[in-house]
Design a protein around this motif. Structure first.
Motif, PDB file in Angstrom:
ATOM      1  N   ASP A   1      -0.247  -4.756   3.745  1.00 47.05           N
ATOM      2  CA  ASP A   1       1.065  -4.114   3.679  1.00 47.05           C
ATOM      3  C   ASP A   1       1.789  -4.432   4.978  1.00 47.05           C
ATOM      4  OD1 ASP A   1       2.484  -1.525   2.077  1.00 47.05           O
ATOM      5  OD2 ASP A   1       3.047  -1.757   4.183  1.00 47.05           O
ATOM      6  N   PRO A   2       3.069  -4.766   4.909  1.00 52.65           N
ATOM      7  CA  PRO A   2       3.796  -5.144   6.128  1.00 52.65           C
ATOM      8  C   PRO A   2       3.872  -4.035   7.173  1.00 52.65           C
ATOM      9  CG  PRO A   2       5.023  -5.788   4.165  1.00 52.65           C
ATOM     10  CD  PRO A   2       3.891  -4.931   3.708  1.00 52.65           C
ATOM     11  N   VAL A   3       3.766  -2.770   6.744  1.00 51.51           N
ATOM     12  CA  VAL A   3       3.970  -1.652   7.658  1.00 51.51           C
ATOM     13  C   VAL A   3       2.880  -0.582   7.556  1.00 51.51           C
ATOM     14  CG1 VAL A   3       5.495   0.307   8.163  1.00 51.51           C
ATOM     15  CG2 VAL A   3       6.481  -1.953   7.760  1.00 51.51           C
TER      16      VAL A   3
ATOM     17  N   LEU B   1       0.813  -1.213   0.000  1.00 52.25           N
ATOM     18  CA  LEU B   1       0.000   0.000   0.000  1.00 52.25           C
ATOM     19  C   LEU B   1       0.851   1.269   0.000  1.00 52.25           C
ATOM     20  CD1 LEU B   1      -2.627  -1.136   2.664  1.00 52.25           C
ATOM     21  CD2 LEU B   1      -2.858  -1.226   0.175  1.00 52.25           C
ATOM     22  N   SER B   2       1.989   1.259   0.675  1.00 51.91           N
ATOM     23  CA  SER B   2       2.852   2.442   0.715  1.00 51.91           C
ATOM     24  C   SER B   2       3.385   2.739  -0.676  1.00 51.91           C
ATOM     25  CB  SER B   2       4.014   2.214   1.682  1.00 51.91           C
ATOM     26  OG  SER B   2       4.742   1.057   1.328  1.00 51.91           O
ATOM     27  N   PHE B   3       3.832   3.992  -0.888  1.00 51.47           N
ATOM     28  CA  PHE B   3       4.265   4.376  -2.232  1.00 51.47           C
ATOM     29  C   PHE B   3       5.559   3.682  -2.646  1.00 51.47           C
ATOM     30  CE2 PHE B   3       7.227   7.259  -0.189  1.00 51.47           C
ATOM     31  CZ  PHE B   3       8.216   7.477  -1.129  1.00 51.47           C
ATOM     32  N   LYS B   4       6.320   3.179  -1.667  1.00 45.51           N
ATOM     33  CA  LYS B   4       7.541   2.421  -1.937  1.00 45.51           C
ATOM     34  C   LYS B   4       7.800   1.532  -0.735  1.00 45.51           C
ATOM     35  CE  LYS B   4      11.579   4.294  -1.283  1.00 45.51           C
ATOM     36  NZ  LYS B   4      12.790   5.146  -1.380  1.00 45.51           N
TER      37      LYS B   4
ATOM     38  N   ASP C   1       4.784   5.560   4.330  1.00 45.18           N
ATOM     39  CA  ASP C   1       4.281   6.781   3.707  1.00 45.18           C
ATOM     40  C   ASP C   1       3.249   6.442   2.638  1.00 45.18           C
ATOM     41  OD1 ASP C   1       3.874   9.300   2.657  1.00 45.18           O
ATOM     42  OD2 ASP C   1       6.000   9.831   2.644  1.00 45.18           O
ATOM     43  N   MET C   2       2.050   6.976   2.806  1.00 46.28           N
ATOM     44  CA  MET C   2       0.958   6.720   1.867  1.00 46.28           C
ATOM     45  C   MET C   2       0.668   7.925   0.966  1.00 46.28           C
ATOM     46  SD  MET C   2      -0.286   3.649   2.176  1.00 46.28           S
ATOM     47  CE  MET C   2      -1.817   3.926   1.291  1.00 46.28           C
ATOM     48  N   ARG C   3       1.458   8.973   1.081  1.00 43.12           N
ATOM     49  CA  ARG C   3       1.200  10.176   0.295  1.00 43.12           C
ATOM     50  C   ARG C   3       1.373   9.906  -1.198  1.00 43.12           C
ATOM     51  NH1 ARG C   3       4.824  14.225   3.903  1.00 43.12           N
ATOM     52  NH2 ARG C   3       5.997  12.277   4.112  1.00 43.12           N
ATOM     53  N   GLU C   4       0.336  10.203  -1.975  1.00 39.56           N
ATOM     54  CA  GLU C   4       0.343  10.039  -3.433  1.00 39.56           C
ATOM     55  C   GLU C   4       0.609   8.591  -3.849  1.00 39.56           C
ATOM     56  OE1 GLU C   4      -0.312  12.382  -5.693  1.00 39.56           O
ATOM     57  OE2 GLU C   4      -0.310  14.174  -4.446  1.00 39.56           O
TER      58      GLU C   4
ATOM     59  N   ALA D   1      -1.829   0.723   8.937  1.00 40.78           N
ATOM     60  CA  ALA D   1      -2.398   1.691   9.888  1.00 40.78           C
ATOM     61  C   ALA D   1      -2.586   3.051   9.232  1.00 40.78           C
ATOM     62  CB  ALA D   1      -1.502   1.805  11.117  1.00 40.78           C
ATOM     63  N   LYS D   2      -1.584   3.500   8.477  1.00 39.58           N
ATOM     64  CA  LYS D   2      -1.693   4.781   7.777  1.00 39.58           C
ATOM     65  C   LYS D   2      -2.784   4.714   6.707  1.00 39.58           C
ATOM     66  CE  LYS D   2       1.612   7.230   9.750  1.00 39.58           C
ATOM     67  NZ  LYS D   2       2.925   7.458   9.132  1.00 39.58           N
ATOM     68  N   ALA D   3      -2.899   3.569   6.038  1.00 42.18           N
ATOM     69  CA  ALA D   3      -3.920   3.413   5.007  1.00 42.18           C
ATOM     70  C   ALA D   3      -5.326   3.482   5.601  1.00 42.18           C
ATOM     71  CB  ALA D   3      -3.718   2.092   4.268  1.00 42.18           C
ATOM     72  N   LYS D   4      -5.497   2.913   6.782  1.00 40.53           N
ATOM     73  CA  LYS D   4      -6.798   2.959   7.455  1.00 40.53           C
ATOM     74  C   LYS D   4      -7.213   4.395   7.758  1.00 40.53           C
ATOM     75  CE  LYS D   4      -6.612  -1.611   9.637  1.00 40.53           C
ATOM     76  NZ  LYS D   4      -6.511  -2.360  10.917  1.00 40.53           N
ATOM     77  N   GLU D   5      -6.242   5.254   8.029  1.00 42.88           N
ATOM     78  CA  GLU D   5      -6.540   6.653   8.301  1.00 42.88           C
ATOM     79  C   GLU D   5      -7.008   7.381   7.043  1.00 42.88           C
ATOM     80  OE1 GLU D   5      -3.034   8.343   9.929  1.00 42.88           O
ATOM     81  OE2 GLU D   5      -3.014   7.072  11.728  1.00 42.88           O
TER      82      GLU D   5
END
Length: 456
Positions: free
Chosen positions: A358-360, A326-329, A334-337, A363-367
């Protein structure tokens, strides 16, 4: 050296912690009291390999402190690094409100000489703006306090930021006086043990350098992404092309990987901000505009591939997709963009179910993602694949290179693997009975028909 770092976001935390690691006495300040309270307890709000351990170690050594009190921080520090966020405004320009607020507070509270270092990514001319802002406030206070503003842009890569900070390939400093330059040399001396990496220039050139570096990297990515579509149409292989051109020492292999588009806090933001600033000054930047447009198209390319694939299978409505990454890399939360957000939105609009892992970054994606019956956050790759019509790999986390297909495939409903980062071996995937669809290569079909329908 006694150093103040204003802002405890990504750049501020990494910079402050690494400065402390090198022996400087650092105090990091933020107006967010809850964040500062957490940091005082060693709780890091971002994921960056090695950061939490280093932060706690330097707290214990009394070299790294956190505060919300500007009076205390300024009294203890001579050099002030500004690392606050400069997000994109509704008009597409860099929003300098947080920067201005930090500068105003410093100007209102400073009582002795300060060196102010702009580490945030800012448009050319921001240092001049900062000097005027501070001067005006000092004048309104009726005091004369010497200060200098320096440009020192950051070049940290998320996921490798600690190494980038401790062992930089270059340190760009835009400075006007020899005195300020010598202070910066002293600060960065511990980082230059093996060789001199300081690049000294005028302030405006330093401000532009950060944007130029990010735009060049984005250009390489977008070029490969556009070339990948050509390779697909011509029945060629983008990975082979990358090897062919990357072996040219004038080009090299870095940032030549085709994928589902770039995201994060730097490349998309900096391209938009530079473009808006150039257009405001009536400077044509056709190539920069093309990079932005190409990346937006690329973010939707995977959805188009999925839609085309399932067009013979009654469409996307009611289908289930396991989204891996889910993270950008990788190596960041970091989920920005992030390209995953674009794909998830398109799949939801089509009535498809998304099982996310996503392994990390979960939580940010849920937000960021609104609760929906179409979204499920899985606990593992195997959990995400349960009942899925297809797997879609979006972020190239290392652990996804070795997926346990013996556990995954039996629980799946369909047999398709969409590789948005060209991470898997297509021959291996098809031998497992799955169709393989990637970026910049032909589609590899297995010999086993899916749900009684052959795509051959």
């Amino acid at each position: 050296m006694d150093i103040l770092v204003v802002g405890t976001g990504y750049v501020g935390l990494v910079t402050g912690t690494c400065m402390a690691e090198m022996g400087h006495k650092v105090i990091c300040i933020d107006i967010n009291k809850r964040k500062i309270d957490d940091l005082k307890q060693g709780k890091v709000p971002i994921f960056e390999p090695g950061l939490e351990e280093m932060l706690r170690r330097n707290q214990a050594a009394k070299r790294l402190h956190f505060s919300t009190d500007y009076d205390e921080a300024l009294a203890r520090s001579f050099v002030c690094f500004i690392t606050v966020d400069t997000p994109i405004s509704a008009e597409g320009t860099a929003n300098l409100s947080q920067l201005d607020a930090a500068l105003e507070t410093i100007a209102e509270k400073m009582v002795e000489k300060k060196i102010i270092v702009l580490k945030s990514t800012v448009p050319v001319g921001t240092a001049e703006h900062a000097k005027k802002l501070i001067s005006n406030i000092l004048e309104s206070r009726g005091v004369e306090i010497p200060f200098e503003v320096i440009s020192n842009p950051e070049f940290l890569k998320e996921g490798n930021a600690i190494n980038d900070c401790l062992k930089p390939d270059r340190v760009v400093i835009g400075v006007e006086s020899e005195e300020a330059l010598e202070i910066m040399r002293e600060i960065y001396a511990p980082f230059m043990i093996s060789r001199e990496r300081l690049i000294i220039m005028d302030i405006k050139s330093a401000e532009i350098t950060k944007y130029a570096a990010n735009m060049m990297l984005a250009l390489r990515i977008s070029f490969m992404n556009e070339l990948s579509e050509y390779c697909e149409k011509m029945d060629a292989n983008i990975d082979k092309v990358r090897l062919g051109i990357g072996s040219d020492h004038r080009i090299g292999y870095h940032f030549l990987y085709a994928g589902v588009g770039f995201g994060g806090s730097c490349l998309p933001k900096d391209i938009k901000a530079f473009k808006a600033h150039a257009e405001h000054n009536e400077i044509p930047v056709d190539i920069v505009s093309a990079i932005d447009a190409a990346n937006e198209r690329q973010k939707r390319k995977m959805f188009k591939k999925i839609k085309d694939y399932f067009s013979d299978l009654l469409g996307l409505k009611g289908k289930t997709f396991a989204i891996l990454g889910l993270s950008f890399k990788p190596d960041t939360d970091d989920m920005r963009e992030a390209p995953s957000l674009t794909l998830i939105d398109d799949l939801k609009k089509s009535g498809a179910f998304c099982r996310l892992f996503d392994p990390v970054a979960s939580a940010k994606a849920k937000e960021l993602l609104e609760p929906s019956p179409l979204i499920y956050f899985a606990e593992s790759e195997e959990d995400a694949a349960k009942g899925a019509d297809a797997i879609v790999l979006i972020t190239e986390w290392k652990q996804f290179r070795f997926l346990d297909f013996e556990k995954i495939i039996p629980s799946m409903k369909g047999r398709a693997f969409f590789d948005g980062r060209n991470q898997q071996n297509p021959e291996k995937i098809t031998q497992l009975g799955m169709d393989y669809i990637s970026i910049g290569k032909k589609t590899f079909f297995s010999n086993q028909p899916l749900l009684g329908i052959s795509h051959k």
